[in-house]
Design an enzyme around this catalytic site. Structure first.
Site, PDB file in Angstrom:
ATOM      1  N   ASN A  10     -20.976 -20.781  -4.190  1.00 33.15           N
ATOM      2  CA  ASN A  10     -19.755 -20.616  -3.417  1.00 33.15           C
ATOM      3  C   ASN A  10     -19.213 -19.226  -3.740  1.00 33.15           C
ATOM      4  O   ASN A  10     -18.688 -19.007  -4.826  1.00 33.15           O
ATOM      5  CB  ASN A  10     -18.750 -21.714  -3.811  1.00 33.15           C
ATOM      6  N   LYS A  12     -16.759 -17.756  -2.533  1.00 35.94           N
ATOM      7  CA  LYS A  12     -15.297 -17.692  -2.393  1.00 35.94           C
ATOM      8  C   LYS A  12     -14.913 -16.418  -1.626  1.00 35.94           C
ATOM      9  O   LYS A  12     -15.679 -15.965  -0.771  1.00 35.94           O
ATOM     10  CB  LYS A  12     -14.634 -17.782  -3.770  1.00 35.94           C
ATOM     11  N   HIS A 102     -12.285 -28.104  -1.107  1.00 33.87           N
ATOM     12  CA  HIS A 102     -12.315 -27.413  -2.399  1.00 33.87           C
ATOM     13  C   HIS A 102     -10.895 -27.411  -2.972  1.00 33.87           C
ATOM     14  O   HIS A 102      -9.911 -27.304  -2.228  1.00 33.87           O
ATOM     15  CB  HIS A 102     -12.831 -25.977  -2.211  1.00 33.87           C
ATOM     16  N   GLU A 104      -9.231 -25.215  -4.328  1.00 33.88           N
ATOM     17  CA  GLU A 104      -8.440 -24.026  -3.963  1.00 33.88           C
ATOM     18  C   GLU A 104      -7.851 -24.193  -2.570  1.00 33.88           C
ATOM     19  O   GLU A 104      -6.736 -23.758  -2.293  1.00 33.88           O
ATOM     20  CB  GLU A 104      -9.319 -22.765  -4.063  1.00 33.88           C
ATOM     21  N   GLU A 174     -15.757 -31.284  -9.132  1.00 42.23           N
ATOM     22  CA  GLU A 174     -15.337 -30.043  -9.769  1.00 42.23           C
ATOM     23  C   GLU A 174     -13.987 -30.254 -10.468  1.00 42.23           C
ATOM     24  O   GLU A 174     -12.928 -30.149  -9.819  1.00 42.23           O
ATOM     25  CB  GLU A 174     -15.173 -28.939  -8.717  1.00 42.23           C
ATOM     26  N   GLY A 180     -13.585 -21.568 -13.050  1.00 40.61           N
ATOM     27  CA  GLY A 180     -13.237 -20.180 -13.360  1.00 40.61           C
ATOM     28  C   GLY A 180     -12.649 -19.973 -14.741  1.00 40.61           C
ATOM     29  O   GLY A 180     -12.087 -18.917 -15.028  1.00 40.61           O
ATOM     30  N   SER A 220     -17.545 -23.630 -13.947  1.00 38.80           N
ATOM     31  CA  SER A 220     -18.102 -22.758 -14.994  1.00 38.80           C
ATOM     32  C   SER A 220     -19.579 -23.030 -15.297  1.00 38.80           C
ATOM     33  O   SER A 220     -19.994 -22.933 -16.451  1.00 38.80           O
ATOM     34  CB  SER A 220     -17.253 -22.847 -16.270  1.00 38.80           C
TER      35      SER A 220
HETATM   36  P1  13P Z   1     -16.807 -21.286 -11.224  1.00 37.73           P
HETATM   37  O1  13P Z   1     -18.280 -21.517 -11.302  1.00 37.73           O
HETATM   38  O2  13P Z   1     -16.422 -19.846 -11.117  1.00 37.73           O
HETATM   39  O3  13P Z   1     -16.072 -22.024 -12.288  1.00 37.73           O
HETATM   40  O4  13P Z   1     -16.310 -21.923  -9.811  1.00 37.73           O
HETATM   41  C1  13P Z   1     -16.681 -23.224  -9.501  1.00 37.73           C
HETATM   42  C2  13P Z   1     -16.281 -23.501  -8.109  1.00 37.73           C
HETATM   43  O5  13P Z   1     -15.119 -23.599  -7.787  1.00 37.73           O
HETATM   44  C3  13P Z   1     -17.366 -23.636  -7.124  1.00 37.73           C
HETATM   45  O6  13P Z   1     -16.900 -24.143  -5.914  1.00 37.73           O
END
Ligand code: 13P
Length: 260
Positions: A10, A12, A102, A104, A174, A180, A220
């Site tokens: 992803n 982002k 997601h 976010e 997740e 992150g 992560s």
């Molecule tokens: P990270 O791997 O940066 O923690 O992000 C995970 C994520 O949100 C994937 O959709």
């Protein structure tokens, strides 16, 4: 029950067209020589504006080696929805998956379980596969409501879908506190939550769908964590954020998933 693993990146809100092209070329070079029979499904989800450029690069790769995903879609077919994008527009590209729900999107853009359910239906109606994300906050984990929260997110996302549609879908667990932050969820705990998700799927759509649906872990994920994660019985792959933005680390994660 064998479930084909998936390693999905992803991206982002990173990378313009040129940067996306460079990244996908780097990934392509690193995965092109790998044994296709052992490869997981490799999926990349660039921003909307890079879908065309990445799609072109993917086409040059060994057939079907890398698949394309979008990071979101709106559930209406067209109309006065400034800034949104409809499924038909995404179908201009060879999209195999669309990420929905997601954390976010839920946190910053007010996406609700009801909207996620509408999106899942539209995606499946158009022959594309939704990657439905779920996960708890640190506060929810500390309050001991993780399982209940996730059960609600999954039940509502799957409402009204046929068993066959559920079977085809993908879920990504997740935990928000692991995204992150560099703090990976312990693999056995991630596996426990994913088993719980499977039990919720069974309640909603039956055992066959629960056994077949692929459930990924995200939060992560790094080359150093993937082997242990993939060794878990119910983890079928990973949704990778930060480590998917470098061809080297993403390819290492793909290699780490080849043993499953
Ligand atoms: P990270 O791997 O940066 O923690 O992000 C995970 C994520 O949100 C994937 O959709």
């Amino acid at each position: 029950m064998t479930r084909k693993p998936i390693i999905a990146g992803n991206w982002k809100m990173h990378n313009n067209c040129a940067q996306s092209k460079e990244l996908i070329k780097g990934i392509r070079e690193k995965v092109d020589g790998l044994d296709i029979a052992k490869l997981p499904e490799i999926v990349v989800a660039p921003v909307f504006t890079s879908l065309g450029a990445v799609n072109e690069e993917i086409c040059h790769c060994g057939c079907g080696r890398i698949k394309l995903a979008a990071q979101n879609v709106y559930y209406e077919a067209k109309g006065a929805f400034t800034g949104e994008i409809a499924i038909d527009m995404l179908k201009d590209f060879e999209i195999s998956y669309i990420i929905i729900g997601h954390s976010e999107r839920r946190q910053y853009f007010g996406e609700t379980d009801e909207m996620i359910n509408k999106k899942a239906k539209v995606i499946l109606d158009n022959g594309i596969i939704p990657i439905i994300c779920c996960g708890e906050t640190l506060e929810q984990r500390e309050q001991g409501v993780t399982d209940a929260h996730i059960a609600k997110q999954i039940s509502e996302a799957l409402k009204g879908l046929s068993a066959d549609e559920v079977k085809k879908s993908v879920i990504a667990y997740e935990p928000i506190w692991a995204i992150g932050t560099g703090k990976t969820c312990d693999s056995t705990e991630a596996n426990r939550v994913i088993k719980h998700i499977r039990s919720v799927v069974e309640k909603e759509a039956g055992k066959e769908a629960a056994d077949a649906i692929r459930i990924l872990y995200g939060g992560s994920v790094k080359p150093e964590t993937i082997v242990e994660q993939m060794a878990q019985s119910d983890i079928d792959g990973a949704l990778v954020g930060g480590a998917s933005l470098k061809a080297d680390s993403f390819a290492e994660i793909v290699k780490g998933a080849m043993a499953k």
